[in-house]
Design a protein around this motif. Structure first.
Motif, PDB file in Angstrom:
ATOM      1  N   PHE A  49     -20.168 -29.553 -38.830  1.00  0.00           N
ATOM      2  CA  PHE A  49     -21.138 -29.677 -39.689  1.00  0.00           C
ATOM      3  C   PHE A  49     -21.601 -31.176 -39.622  1.00  0.00           C
ATOM      4  O   PHE A  49     -20.864 -32.147 -39.766  1.00  0.00           O
ATOM      5  N   VAL A  50     -22.914 -31.160 -39.505  1.00  0.00           N
ATOM      6  CA  VAL A  50     -23.461 -32.589 -39.792  1.00  0.00           C
ATOM      7  C   VAL A  50     -23.985 -33.024 -41.072  1.00  0.00           C
ATOM      8  O   VAL A  50     -23.872 -33.879 -41.691  1.00  0.00           O
ATOM      9  N   SER A  51     -25.176 -32.085 -41.651  1.00  0.00           N
ATOM     10  CA  SER A  51     -25.807 -32.463 -42.744  1.00  0.00           C
ATOM     11  C   SER A  51     -26.419 -31.217 -43.368  1.00  0.00           C
ATOM     12  O   SER A  51     -26.536 -30.236 -42.844  1.00  0.00           O
ATOM     13  N   ALA A  52     -26.717 -31.562 -44.606  1.00  0.00           N
ATOM     14  CA  ALA A  52     -27.598 -30.415 -45.579  1.00  0.00           C
ATOM     15  C   ALA A  52     -28.508 -31.102 -46.182  1.00  0.00           C
ATOM     16  O   ALA A  52     -27.821 -32.057 -47.124  1.00  0.00           O
ATOM     17  N   ALA A  53     -29.749 -30.647 -46.506  1.00  0.00           N
ATOM     18  CA  ALA A  53     -30.681 -31.513 -47.427  1.00  0.00           C
ATOM     19  C   ALA A  53     -31.659 -30.422 -47.862  1.00  0.00           C
ATOM     20  O   ALA A  53     -32.140 -29.581 -47.120  1.00  0.00           O
ATOM     21  N   PRO A  54     -32.231 -30.519 -49.073  1.00  0.00           N
ATOM     22  CA  PRO A  54     -33.054 -29.737 -49.645  1.00  0.00           C
ATOM     23  C   PRO A  54     -34.482 -30.256 -48.873  1.00  0.00           C
ATOM     24  O   PRO A  54     -34.557 -31.367 -48.596  1.00  0.00           O
ATOM     25  N   THR A  55     -35.369 -29.422 -48.630  1.00  0.00           N
ATOM     26  CA  THR A  55     -36.797 -29.783 -48.261  1.00  0.00           C
ATOM     27  C   THR A  55     -37.955 -29.123 -49.096  1.00  0.00           C
ATOM     28  O   THR A  55     -37.649 -28.475 -50.268  1.00  0.00           O
ATOM     29  N   ASP A  56     -38.905 -30.055 -49.233  1.00  0.00           N
ATOM     30  CA  ASP A  56     -39.936 -29.844 -49.988  1.00  0.00           C
ATOM     31  C   ASP A  56     -40.726 -28.430 -49.734  1.00  0.00           C
ATOM     32  O   ASP A  56     -41.203 -28.313 -48.392  1.00  0.00           O
ATOM     33  N   GLN A  57     -40.841 -27.655 -50.540  1.00  0.00           N
ATOM     34  CA  GLN A  57     -41.511 -26.378 -50.477  1.00  0.00           C
ATOM     35  C   GLN A  57     -42.754 -26.211 -51.510  1.00  0.00           C
ATOM     36  O   GLN A  57     -42.728 -26.969 -52.422  1.00  0.00           O
ATOM     37  N   ASP A  58     -43.420 -25.107 -51.296  1.00  0.00           N
ATOM     38  CA  ASP A  58     -44.155 -24.885 -52.628  1.00  0.00           C
ATOM     39  C   ASP A  58     -43.683 -24.506 -53.816  1.00  0.00           C
ATOM     40  O   ASP A  58     -42.082 -24.692 -54.034  1.00  0.00           O
ATOM     41  N   ARG A  59     -44.317 -24.365 -54.966  1.00  0.00           N
ATOM     42  CA  ARG A  59     -43.508 -24.171 -56.362  1.00  0.00           C
ATOM     43  C   ARG A  59     -42.696 -22.954 -56.300  1.00  0.00           C
ATOM     44  O   ARG A  59     -41.723 -22.945 -57.282  1.00  0.00           O
ATOM     45  N   LEU A  60     -42.894 -22.140 -55.455  1.00  0.00           N
ATOM     46  CA  LEU A  60     -42.027 -20.845 -55.583  1.00  0.00           C
ATOM     47  C   LEU A  60     -40.847 -20.673 -54.673  1.00  0.00           C
ATOM     48  O   LEU A  60     -39.838 -19.953 -54.713  1.00  0.00           O
ATOM     49  N   THR A  61     -40.906 -21.411 -53.352  1.00  0.00           N
ATOM     50  CA  THR A  61     -39.879 -21.115 -52.380  1.00  0.00           C
ATOM     51  C   THR A  61     -39.173 -22.522 -52.414  1.00  0.00           C
ATOM     52  O   THR A  61     -39.571 -23.510 -52.266  1.00  0.00           O
ATOM     53  N   ARG A  62     -37.926 -22.322 -52.325  1.00  0.00           N
ATOM     54  CA  ARG A  62     -36.906 -23.478 -52.055  1.00  0.00           C
ATOM     55  C   ARG A  62     -36.460 -23.469 -50.789  1.00  0.00           C
ATOM     56  O   ARG A  62     -36.259 -22.614 -50.016  1.00  0.00           O
ATOM     57  N   GLY A  63     -36.169 -24.510 -50.158  1.00  0.00           N
ATOM     58  CA  GLY A  63     -35.848 -24.664 -48.641  1.00  0.00           C
ATOM     59  C   GLY A  63     -34.423 -25.568 -48.821  1.00  0.00           C
ATOM     60  O   GLY A  63     -34.500 -26.407 -49.301  1.00  0.00           O
ATOM     61  N   TYR A  64     -33.901 -25.286 -47.562  1.00  0.00           N
ATOM     62  CA  TYR A  64     -32.945 -26.242 -47.088  1.00  0.00           C
ATOM     63  C   TYR A  64     -32.557 -26.367 -45.542  1.00  0.00           C
ATOM     64  O   TYR A  64     -32.661 -25.152 -44.998  1.00  0.00           O
ATOM     65  N   LEU A  65     -32.219 -27.452 -45.199  1.00  0.00           N
ATOM     66  CA  LEU A  65     -31.841 -27.590 -43.751  1.00  0.00           C
ATOM     67  C   LEU A  65     -30.267 -27.685 -43.748  1.00  0.00           C
ATOM     68  O   LEU A  65     -29.762 -28.790 -44.291  1.00  0.00           O
ATOM     69  N   VAL A  66     -29.875 -27.005 -42.699  1.00  0.00           N
ATOM     70  CA  VAL A  66     -28.390 -27.303 -42.605  1.00  0.00           C
ATOM     71  C   VAL A  66     -28.198 -27.527 -41.022  1.00  0.00           C
ATOM     72  O   VAL A  66     -28.573 -26.485 -40.185  1.00  0.00           O
ATOM     73  N   SER A  67     -27.568 -28.681 -40.458  1.00  0.00           N
ATOM     74  CA  SER A  67     -27.362 -29.164 -39.226  1.00  0.00           C
ATOM     75  C   SER A  67     -25.864 -29.121 -38.783  1.00  0.00           C
ATOM     76  O   SER A  67     -24.946 -29.324 -39.365  1.00  0.00           O
ATOM     77  N   TYR A  68     -25.707 -28.625 -37.536  1.00  0.00           N
ATOM     78  CA  TYR A  68     -24.364 -28.558 -36.969  1.00  0.00           C
ATOM     79  C   TYR A  68     -24.354 -29.050 -35.660  1.00  0.00           C
ATOM     80  O   TYR A  68     -25.505 -29.195 -34.847  1.00  0.00           O
ATOM     81  N   VAL A  69     -23.220 -29.598 -34.924  1.00  0.00           N
ATOM     82  CA  VAL A  69     -23.261 -29.997 -33.639  1.00  0.00           C
ATOM     83  C   VAL A  69     -22.259 -29.082 -32.948  1.00  0.00           C
ATOM     84  O   VAL A  69     -21.025 -28.898 -33.338  1.00  0.00           O
ATOM     85  N   VAL A  70     -22.684 -28.560 -31.794  1.00  0.00           N
ATOM     86  CA  VAL A  70     -21.826 -27.522 -31.072  1.00  0.00           C
ATOM     87  C   VAL A  70     -21.354 -28.301 -29.704  1.00  0.00           C
ATOM     88  O   VAL A  70     -22.334 -28.652 -29.025  1.00  0.00           O
ATOM     89  N   GLU A  71     -20.179 -28.769 -29.526  1.00  0.00           N
ATOM     90  CA  GLU A  71     -19.675 -29.575 -28.310  1.00  0.00           C
ATOM     91  C   GLU A  71     -19.221 -28.491 -27.294  1.00  0.00           C
ATOM     92  O   GLU A  71     -18.188 -27.565 -27.692  1.00  0.00           O
ATOM     93  N   THR A  72     -19.800 -28.673 -26.162  1.00  0.00           N
ATOM     94  CA  THR A  72     -19.198 -27.836 -24.987  1.00  0.00           C
ATOM     95  C   THR A  72     -18.903 -28.632 -23.573  1.00  0.00           C
ATOM     96  O   THR A  72     -19.435 -29.819 -23.614  1.00  0.00           O
TER      97      THR A  72
END
Length: 75
Positions: A49-72
């Motif tokens: 897991f790297v980060s999670a943050a809310p994003t600005d959306q319209d007044r009806l829709t909630r947004g969230y960005l969730v990021s991961y790093v996959v190492e191979t």
């Protein structure tokens, strides 16, 4: 040679408040964080897991960005 791949999920909900997007983010965390994955043509090293943050959306829709790093490593 090790490679890192960033994976970002965009979560959207029209549920009032952030409860539903946070629940979905938690489910993604439980499925991916420090879990062993099968990646065709690669040996999986780790997913973290790297980060999670809310994003600005319209007044009806909630947004969230969730990021991961996959190492191979290439096989």
């Amino acid at each position: 040679k090790s490679q890192q791949h960033q994976v970002t999920f965009q979560i959207y909900s029209r549920y009032k408040g952030m409860r539903e997007v946070r629940q979905i983010a938690r489910q993604i965390y439980d499925l991916l964080h420090e879990q062993t994955l099968t990646v065709a043509g690669f040996n999986h090293v780790q997913t973290r897991f790297v980060s999670a943050a809310p994003t600005d959306q319209d007044r009806l829709t909630r947004g969230y960005l969730v990021s991961y790093v996959v190492e191979t490593h290439a096989t």
